[in-house]
Design a protein around this motif. Structure first.
Motif, PDB file in Angstrom:
ATOM      1  N   VAL A   4     -20.568  48.997  42.743  1.00 37.79           N
ATOM      2  CA  VAL A   4     -20.241  50.370  42.372  1.00 37.79           C
ATOM      3  C   VAL A   4     -20.536  50.534  40.887  1.00 37.79           C
ATOM      4  CG1 VAL A   4     -18.432  52.117  42.239  1.00 37.79           C
ATOM      5  CG2 VAL A   4     -18.484  50.506  44.154  1.00 37.79           C
ATOM      6  N   ALA A   5     -21.357  51.536  40.549  1.00 39.23           N
ATOM      7  CA  ALA A   5     -21.816  51.696  39.173  1.00 39.23           C
ATOM      8  C   ALA A   5     -21.473  53.071  38.631  1.00 39.23           C
ATOM      9  CB  ALA A   5     -23.326  51.471  39.099  1.00 39.23           C
ATOM     10  N   LEU A   6     -21.135  53.095  37.357  1.00 41.92           N
ATOM     11  CA  LEU A   6     -20.912  54.337  36.635  1.00 41.92           C
ATOM     12  C   LEU A   6     -22.253  54.797  36.066  1.00 41.92           C
ATOM     13  CD1 LEU A   6     -18.722  56.315  35.398  1.00 41.92           C
ATOM     14  CD2 LEU A   6     -18.849  54.853  33.359  1.00 41.92           C
ATOM     15  N   VAL A   7     -22.649  56.024  36.370  1.00 43.23           N
ATOM     16  CA  VAL A   7     -23.964  56.520  35.970  1.00 43.23           C
ATOM     17  C   VAL A   7     -23.932  57.192  34.604  1.00 43.23           C
ATOM     18  CG1 VAL A   7     -25.828  58.113  36.581  1.00 43.23           C
ATOM     19  CG2 VAL A   7     -24.661  56.801  38.365  1.00 43.23           C
ATOM     20  N   LEU A  61     -12.259  62.277  41.616  1.00 44.44           N
ATOM     21  CA  LEU A  61     -11.528  62.294  40.357  1.00 44.44           C
ATOM     22  C   LEU A  61     -12.424  62.661  39.177  1.00 44.44           C
ATOM     23  CD1 LEU A  61      -9.310  59.110  40.862  1.00 44.44           C
ATOM     24  CD2 LEU A  61      -8.580  61.497  40.964  1.00 44.44           C
ATOM     25  N   GLY A  62     -13.681  63.011  39.478  1.00 50.30           N
ATOM     26  CA  GLY A  62     -14.571  63.505  38.437  1.00 50.30           C
ATOM     27  C   GLY A  62     -15.487  62.488  37.802  1.00 50.30           C
ATOM     28  N   LEU A  63     -15.541  61.260  38.339  1.00 51.07           N
ATOM     29  CA  LEU A  63     -16.420  60.235  37.760  1.00 51.07           C
ATOM     30  C   LEU A  63     -17.784  60.258  38.439  1.00 51.07           C
ATOM     31  CD1 LEU A  63     -14.036  57.168  37.294  1.00 51.07           C
ATOM     32  CD2 LEU A  63     -14.621  58.971  35.691  1.00 51.07           C
ATOM     33  N   SER A  64     -18.832  60.051  37.648  1.00 53.41           N
ATOM     34  CA  SER A  64     -20.200  60.019  38.155  1.00 53.41           C
ATOM     35  C   SER A  64     -20.550  58.589  38.552  1.00 53.41           C
ATOM     36  CB  SER A  64     -21.168  60.533  37.078  1.00 53.41           C
ATOM     37  OG  SER A  64     -22.499  60.510  37.531  1.00 53.41           O
ATOM     38  N   VAL A  65     -20.379  58.276  39.828  1.00 53.23           N
ATOM     39  CA  VAL A  65     -20.562  56.908  40.313  1.00 53.23           C
ATOM     40  C   VAL A  65     -21.393  56.908  41.592  1.00 53.23           C
ATOM     41  CG1 VAL A  65     -18.399  56.055  39.316  1.00 53.23           C
ATOM     42  CG2 VAL A  65     -18.398  57.015  41.624  1.00 53.23           C
ATOM     43  N   LEU A  66     -21.933  55.740  41.916  1.00 55.20           N
ATOM     44  CA  LEU A  66     -22.632  55.528  43.181  1.00 55.20           C
ATOM     45  C   LEU A  66     -22.584  54.050  43.517  1.00 55.20           C
ATOM     46  CD1 LEU A  66     -25.530  54.159  42.237  1.00 55.20           C
ATOM     47  CD2 LEU A  66     -26.196  56.521  41.885  1.00 55.20           C
ATOM     48  N   ALA A  67     -22.950  53.722  44.762  1.00 55.22           N
ATOM     49  CA  ALA A  67     -22.938  52.340  45.236  1.00 55.22           C
ATOM     50  C   ALA A  67     -24.362  51.900  45.565  1.00 55.22           C
ATOM     51  CB  ALA A  67     -22.051  52.199  46.470  1.00 55.22           C
ATOM     52  N   VAL A  68     -24.690  50.681  45.171  1.00 53.47           N
ATOM     53  CA  VAL A  68     -26.034  50.136  45.372  1.00 53.47           C
ATOM     54  C   VAL A  68     -25.932  48.846  46.175  1.00 53.47           C
ATOM     55  CG1 VAL A  68     -27.989  49.051  44.211  1.00 53.47           C
ATOM     56  CG2 VAL A  68     -27.011  51.155  43.296  1.00 53.47           C
ATOM     57  N   GLN A 252     -32.284  39.646  37.571  1.00 50.80           N
ATOM     58  CA  GLN A 252     -31.605  40.241  38.726  1.00 50.80           C
ATOM     59  C   GLN A 252     -30.714  41.394  38.300  1.00 50.80           C
ATOM     60  OE1 GLN A 252     -29.617  37.423  41.238  1.00 50.80           O
ATOM     61  NE2 GLN A 252     -28.850  38.968  42.650  1.00 50.80           N
ATOM     62  N   GLY A 253     -30.003  41.232  37.201  1.00 52.19           N
ATOM     63  CA  GLY A 253     -29.169  42.316  36.707  1.00 52.19           C
ATOM     64  C   GLY A 253     -29.981  43.522  36.276  1.00 52.19           C
ATOM     65  N   MET A 254     -31.132  43.278  35.667  1.00 51.21           N
ATOM     66  CA  MET A 254     -32.018  44.368  35.268  1.00 51.21           C
ATOM     67  C   MET A 254     -32.491  45.149  36.488  1.00 51.21           C
ATOM     68  SD  MET A 254     -35.680  44.074  33.243  1.00 51.21           S
ATOM     69  CE  MET A 254     -36.410  43.157  34.628  1.00 51.21           C
ATOM     70  N   ASP A 255     -32.828  44.456  37.561  1.00 50.73           N
ATOM     71  CA  ASP A 255     -33.262  45.135  38.787  1.00 50.73           C
ATOM     72  C   ASP A 255     -32.140  45.999  39.366  1.00 50.73           C
ATOM     73  OD1 ASP A 255     -35.770  44.017  38.646  1.00 50.73           O
ATOM     74  OD2 ASP A 255     -35.361  42.415  40.074  1.00 50.73           O
ATOM     75  N   VAL A 256     -30.899  45.511  39.303  1.00 56.62           N
ATOM     76  CA  VAL A 256     -29.765  46.285  39.813  1.00 56.62           C
ATOM     77  C   VAL A 256     -29.603  47.576  39.006  1.00 56.62           C
ATOM     78  CG1 VAL A 256     -27.258  46.325  40.055  1.00 56.62           C
ATOM     79  CG2 VAL A 256     -28.539  44.308  40.771  1.00 56.62           C
ATOM     80  N   LEU A 257     -29.692  47.478  37.679  1.00 62.13           N
ATOM     81  CA  LEU A 257     -29.552  48.673  36.840  1.00 62.13           C
ATOM     82  C   LEU A 257     -30.687  49.659  37.096  1.00 62.13           C
ATOM     83  CD1 LEU A 257     -28.424  47.137  33.422  1.00 62.13           C
ATOM     84  CD2 LEU A 257     -27.007  48.116  35.244  1.00 62.13           C
ATOM     85  N   ALA A 258     -31.904  49.152  37.299  1.00 64.51           N
ATOM     86  CA  ALA A 258     -33.028  50.040  37.602  1.00 64.51           C
ATOM     87  C   ALA A 258     -32.811  50.767  38.922  1.00 64.51           C
ATOM     88  CB  ALA A 258     -34.328  49.236  37.648  1.00 64.51           C
ATOM     89  N   GLU A 259     -32.282  50.066  39.913  1.00 61.51           N
ATOM     90  CA  GLU A 259     -31.999  50.698  41.207  1.00 61.51           C
ATOM     91  C   GLU A 259     -30.899  51.750  41.072  1.00 61.51           C
ATOM     92  OE1 GLU A 259     -32.093  51.502  45.357  1.00 61.51           O
ATOM     93  OE2 GLU A 259     -33.536  50.709  43.897  1.00 61.51           O
ATOM     94  N   VAL A 260     -29.909  51.492  40.228  1.00 64.32           N
ATOM     95  CA  VAL A 260     -28.855  52.483  39.978  1.00 64.32           C
ATOM     96  C   VAL A 260     -29.462  53.760  39.410  1.00 64.32           C
ATOM     97  CG1 VAL A 260     -26.839  53.026  38.559  1.00 64.32           C
ATOM     98  CG2 VAL A 260     -27.006  50.792  39.678  1.00 64.32           C
ATOM     99  N   LEU A 261     -30.352  53.618  38.421  1.00 57.46           N
ATOM    100  CA  LEU A 261     -30.988  54.796  37.828  1.00 57.46           C
ATOM    101  C   LEU A 261     -31.857  55.525  38.848  1.00 57.46           C
ATOM    102  CD1 LEU A 261     -31.966  53.446  34.282  1.00 57.46           C
ATOM    103  CD2 LEU A 261     -30.041  54.917  34.895  1.00 57.46           C
ATOM    104  N   ARG A 262     -32.585  54.766  39.689  1.00 62.85           N
ATOM    105  CA  ARG A 262     -33.439  55.388  40.714  1.00 62.85           C
ATOM    106  C   ARG A 262     -32.600  56.236  41.669  1.00 62.85           C
ATOM    107  NH1 ARG A 262     -35.320  55.001  45.923  1.00 62.85           N
ATOM    108  NH2 ARG A 262     -33.701  53.479  46.446  1.00 62.85           N
ATOM    109  N   GLN A 263     -31.505  55.659  42.162  1.00 63.80           N
ATOM    110  CA  GLN A 263     -30.667  56.405  43.097  1.00 63.80           C
ATOM    111  C   GLN A 263     -29.988  57.591  42.416  1.00 63.80           C
ATOM    112  OE1 GLN A 263     -28.088  54.369  45.776  1.00 63.80           O
ATOM    113  NE2 GLN A 263     -29.455  52.632  46.068  1.00 63.80           N
ATOM    114  N   ALA A 264     -29.631  57.431  41.145  1.00 65.55           N
ATOM    115  CA  ALA A 264     -29.004  58.531  40.417  1.00 65.55           C
ATOM    116  C   ALA A 264     -29.964  59.708  40.285  1.00 65.55           C
ATOM    117  CB  ALA A 264     -28.543  58.058  39.039  1.00 65.55           C
ATOM    118  N   VAL A 265     -31.244  59.413  40.055  1.00 69.47           N
ATOM    119  CA  VAL A 265     -32.249  60.473  39.959  1.00 69.47           C
ATOM    120  C   VAL A 265     -32.426  61.161  41.304  1.00 69.47           C
ATOM    121  CG1 VAL A 265     -34.694  60.957  39.549  1.00 69.47           C
ATOM    122  CG2 VAL A 265     -33.457  59.417  38.017  1.00 69.47           C
TER     123      VAL A 265
END
Length: 271
Positions: A4-7, A61-68, A252-265
């Protein structure tokens, strides 16, 4: 498992920490710590159902989050060796000859990132005759106040190597990955630069010009190099005799963050 990531950073960090703590049951101090890093920041790693439930509660609750979903992440991304930038599309070709054509109108995100490989080595080193002589000389000069250390000492060395990549994500999920050390920059023709970093900068600019409607971002040049909670880095440790070497990669962590940004877009959370 899903992370679960905060965008985006919440406008009121204290209220966000209280909300996160109330939903997850964690201490308020831990909630503040999870929210502190520059987004995208990882908040939790849970089973898929629990992760989606947490996302729904935090969004309410107003937080900008998603799950990857971290399973198999990056398995379908084409590692490009060459790229041909046309008027209507880009054609990426791997070292094995596999090609991927992406129309510019379908490109939703172009991200530039960097990962690091940190190496730490330890070994025992016997003092040289000169070092021993200096130690005894110092002991004599100090009238025994500074006693010599003549036994073996542990020598530690640390180094860090960084590597840049460019992610090109399309709307339908097809993606290309352009690595600093894997690209043949001669495909840039007259725009080719004298160094790899300059070529990555040039390539990023050319991609952004041809895909003006896509989301362009370079924050992962900083964030991709940091170790992440809940993401196990690619780590190896070798020992032989008195020598020990440990290497930790943040790819691996960099790939996870990139996927978070992709899904957020794709979800309209970033523009």
């Amino acid at each position: 498992m899903k992370v679960v990531a905060l965008v985006e950073a919440p406008p009121d960090m204290q209220a966000a920490a209280v909300a996160l703590a109330s939903v997850t049951g964690m201490a308020l101090a831990e909630a503040r710590m999870r929210l502190a890093p520059e987004p995208p920041a990882l908040l939790a790693r849970l089973a898929p159902e629990a992760a989606e439930a947490l996302v729904e509660k935090l969004r309410n609750l107003g937080l900008s989050v998603l799950a990857v979903d971290e399973r198999g992440l990056g398995a379908d991304w084409l590692m490009a060796r060459r790229v041909k930038l046309g008027e209507a599309s880009a054609v990426f070709t791997s070292r094995a000859g596999e090609s991927l054509e992406l129309p510019w109108s379908e490109v939703v995100a172009v991200l530039r990132a960097a990962s690091s490989v940190r190496t730490r080595s330890e070994h025992r080193e016997e003092p040289s005759k000169l070092d021993t002589a200096k130690a005894y000389g110092l002991a004599i000069a100090s009238h025994g106040l500074l006693l010599p250390r003549t036994g073996p000492k542990m020598v530690k060395q640390e180094s860090e190597e960084t590597s840049q990549v460019i992610y090109v994500f399309s709307r339908d999920g097809r993606s290309a990955l352009l690595g600093e050390h894997g690209m043949d920059f001669s495909c840039l023709g007259p725009s080719m630069q004298p160094s790899r970093i300059a070529n990555m900068t040039m390539l990023m600019g050319m991609l952004c010009v041809r895909a003006p409607d896509a989301f362009h971002d370079e924050r992962l040049l900083r964030l991709g190099r940091r170790p992440l909670p809940f993401v196990v880095g690619d780590s190896t440790q070798l020992s032989a005799g008195d020598v020990s070497v440990r290497r930790v990669s943040t790819v691996q962590g960099m790939d996870v963050l990139a996927e978070v940004l992709r899904q957020a877009v794709l979800n309209g959370m970033l523009r």
